[in-house]
Design an enzyme around this catalytic site. Sequence first.
Site, PDB file in Angstrom:
ATOM      1  CB  CYS B 163      -0.976  -0.050   1.164  1.00 36.95           C
ATOM      2  SG  CYS B 163      -1.986  -1.537   1.024  1.00 36.95           S
ATOM      3  CG  HIS B 294      -1.196   5.141   5.089  1.00 36.69           C
ATOM      4  ND1 HIS B 294      -1.136   4.816   3.765  1.00 36.69           N
ATOM      5  CD2 HIS B 294      -1.458   3.990   5.753  1.00 36.69           C
ATOM      6  CE1 HIS B 294      -1.351   3.512   3.628  1.00 36.69           C
ATOM      7  NE2 HIS B 294      -1.563   2.985   4.809  1.00 36.69           N
ATOM      8  CD  GLU B 305      -0.813   8.999   8.609  1.00 39.68           C
ATOM      9  OE1 GLU B 305      -1.800   8.248   8.507  1.00 39.68           O
ATOM     10  OE2 GLU B 305      -0.336   9.630   7.648  1.00 39.68           O
ATOM     11  CE  LYS B 326      -4.973   4.916   1.962  1.00 39.76           C
ATOM     12  NZ  LYS B 326      -3.886   5.866   2.234  1.00 39.76           N
ATOM     13  CG  HIS B 331      -6.046   1.364   1.671  1.00 37.51           C
ATOM     14  ND1 HIS B 331      -5.190   1.679   0.647  1.00 37.51           N
ATOM     15  CD2 HIS B 331      -5.255   1.006   2.717  1.00 37.51           C
ATOM     16  CE1 HIS B 331      -3.934   1.511   1.053  1.00 37.51           C
ATOM     17  NE2 HIS B 331      -3.952   1.108   2.308  1.00 37.51           N
ATOM     18  CG  PHE B 390      -0.078  -5.626   4.697  1.00 39.40           C
ATOM     19  CD1 PHE B 390      -0.748  -4.827   5.597  1.00 39.40           C
ATOM     20  CD2 PHE B 390      -0.704  -6.764   4.221  1.00 39.40           C
ATOM     21  CE1 PHE B 390      -2.029  -5.148   6.021  1.00 39.40           C
ATOM     22  CE2 PHE B 390      -1.985  -7.096   4.636  1.00 39.40           C
ATOM     23  CZ  PHE B 390      -2.645  -6.288   5.536  1.00 39.40           C
TER      24      PHE B 390
END
Lengths: 403, 405
Positions: B163, B294, B305, B326, B331, B390
């Site tokens: 991602c 993100h 974050e 997002k 996502h 990930f």
Amino acid sequence: MDKIFITGLGVVSSIGIGKKDFWQGLKEAKSGVKDITLFDTSNLKVKKASYIENFKPEDLFDPKKLRTLDRTTKLLLYASKLALDDADLNIEDVNPKRIGISIGTTLGSIWSISKFDRDALIDGPHFVNPADFPNTVINSPASEVAIFFGITGPCSTISSAFSSSFDAIKYAINLLNNNHADIMIVGGVDAFCEQVYLSLYRAGFLAGLKGQELSCPFDKRRNGIIYGEGACVFILEKESLLRNSKKYAYIKSLEGLFFPFSITKYDREGRGLKEAIERAIIKEKILKEDISYILSCANSTELDLIETNVIKDVFGKLAYKIPVSSIKGSVGETFSASGALNLAASLGSFELDFIPPTINFLEKDSFCDLDYVFNKPRFCKINNILINSVGFNGDNFCLILSK
Amino acid sequence: MKNRVVVIGLGVISSIGIGKDDFFDALINGKSGISKVESFDVSSFDRKYGGEVKNFNPLDFMTSKETKNMGRASQLAIGSSSLAISDAGISLDELKKYRIAVLFGTTMGEANIIELLDKEWVKKGINYVDKFFVSRATANLLSVNVGLHFKFKGINIVIPTACAAGNYAISYGYDLVRNNEVDFVFAGGSDAFSRIAFIGFNRLYAMSPDICQPFDKNRKGMLLGEGSAVLILSSLELAKKLNFKIYAEVLGYGLSCDAHHMTIPSPTGIADCMRNALKNADIKPEEVDYISAHGTGTLQNDKNEASAIKSVFLDYYKKIPVSSIKSMLGHCMGAASSIEAVSCCLAVYKDIIPPTINYKTPDPECDIDCVPNQAIRKTVNIALNNAYAFGGNNSCVVFKKFKNG
């Protein structure tokens, strides 16, 4: 620009695990090709692959931590551990933020992706094991290396099929040159994958469908690849920041070129490879006379002749004086690991003064008329090795390695 | 002498709009692209929503013969590349005279093709595996298909760092242009809506039942999306020579790895990543005008974050608008950070910051200014694009308003 040195290597291959066994295997003209026992081949016309037997990752790692990892990841972890040990690089002794990882892989994780999906289709989406999900992302093997060894610098994965290893090395050199890392752990891995095997079978790429089931580069009987697997990892360091490391070799030149031609066919004229080699030579002002050996990517297909012709094109009369060999008779076509395995073989050539043989040679092909090293190793001093890589997606690479 | 690197073309295919103008209009109007999932049967799932692109017609960009030989992720990649080329206003013939790198990020690659095969496999056994599998299912084909479609010779790789992959592509492209290795870079990301990813996130209990609410106290998780975006990068010199419109300058990037856990992010890793980016771009924290977060909308991600932003920007952190688009798109995995990068480029170009929609209840653990619900006008000189993945593969790219001299 700083020279980039290789200061460690770890190999997990079908002819040997660890650099000594791998080099010894090459020297003895050993073949890693065996009958497939991983799945049932009774309905198929072919039965062989070059896969790794006796691979025991639990010898090096805590079995509990390995439980949910797929084969690609385990192969890569194993090769990484060997490489770190070989370079005498203990992560606790250095700043882990300045160490990066760049790994080429393309096909291996397909197995995990599909397995997870099939589990869900059979058992229902709520009954799959969530611990299997991370295996479905292609950056999982490289990330597990970071997790296992506590490496916190840039961590990247590259997929470009046959070129993956060299693209990953190019990417790593870029990070070193632009000060994003001081040391890079690089390499390539692709594990055996049943779907890929069957697809290659049906598409007619495998040896044994139109002739003998063996990989015999440059031999008249060649009729397809033997599918293989492998993992190979190197430690790269900048000259200005070298620890007291052993210096195997340095990367003199590295040029890749995607040549848009077809998705599954080699360009008969080998234009991409020709341009890649010429660029690699010109960029670093290398004298063609100084190339002591060409480690070919010939994989027992039409590529062998294409590469032969490109070598003649680029080197002219000199082409007949440079020994050429391919190790794919021994290790098979290992896709993303193929470039890295060739590089590992080259380090063996420097260390042990030999050219690994192209095995399984029997029948001469009059069009393939270079000085191939067939069946037995040739012992001689080697200073500069030119390594080629060509894929049927249009990817081409040329790496020149110097002692 | 290193080249300055600028963005000269933008292409985007998203659930809220196709083409950069429709996309950005929707963004600043807070439009949601979330709807009931239609690309596969979700009746056996307790989650039903996602951000699918409903009106993408691959035939707008390629022949039907081409579409038959590739998966949706490649089709989206070709689509967004075409849009970026038109946006830059350069002809293909002209473009092909230059050295080109095609770099695509992805999470799932051509998972749709694998999913089709799995269905057959489960029904009929593996011996029905298609001979075209290797020529359609492998992740590297995203960039290969783009390269073949446009006949771009040069560098061609897929960076499948999940991602964060779109940012990785931009980062590498930045170095390739800066060091004069190529003239143009197609830095993109592409992911098609994937059953496998849907199953996975669902099973990790990371997915929201309805809306995505980054930084909201009652946020219930992420939503899966799809899409593709491409940024065309070139050197400033070449951009001037060919009279390109310049959206933004790329100033640098930072990468880091958590080395912590495959699916749980670590605040230290992402803070290091932002610090690396600031250092590489040679700017101070107080110079940052906007952070594209993100911001997935999961409890863990947003908390981490926000705390990483605090630790990097110290006293200054509440003054920087930090929004997550997002909230509108879900996502989009490997495409997420390239789509967000397009948003960053347009934010610095137009001085408008897109909002985080669906925001209702402040979370003391995320006490940043998340630009709740309404876009804001503000001079944006420097924008940071955060993307994590990930495996703890973190990335951050720095964009700057383009100024001569």
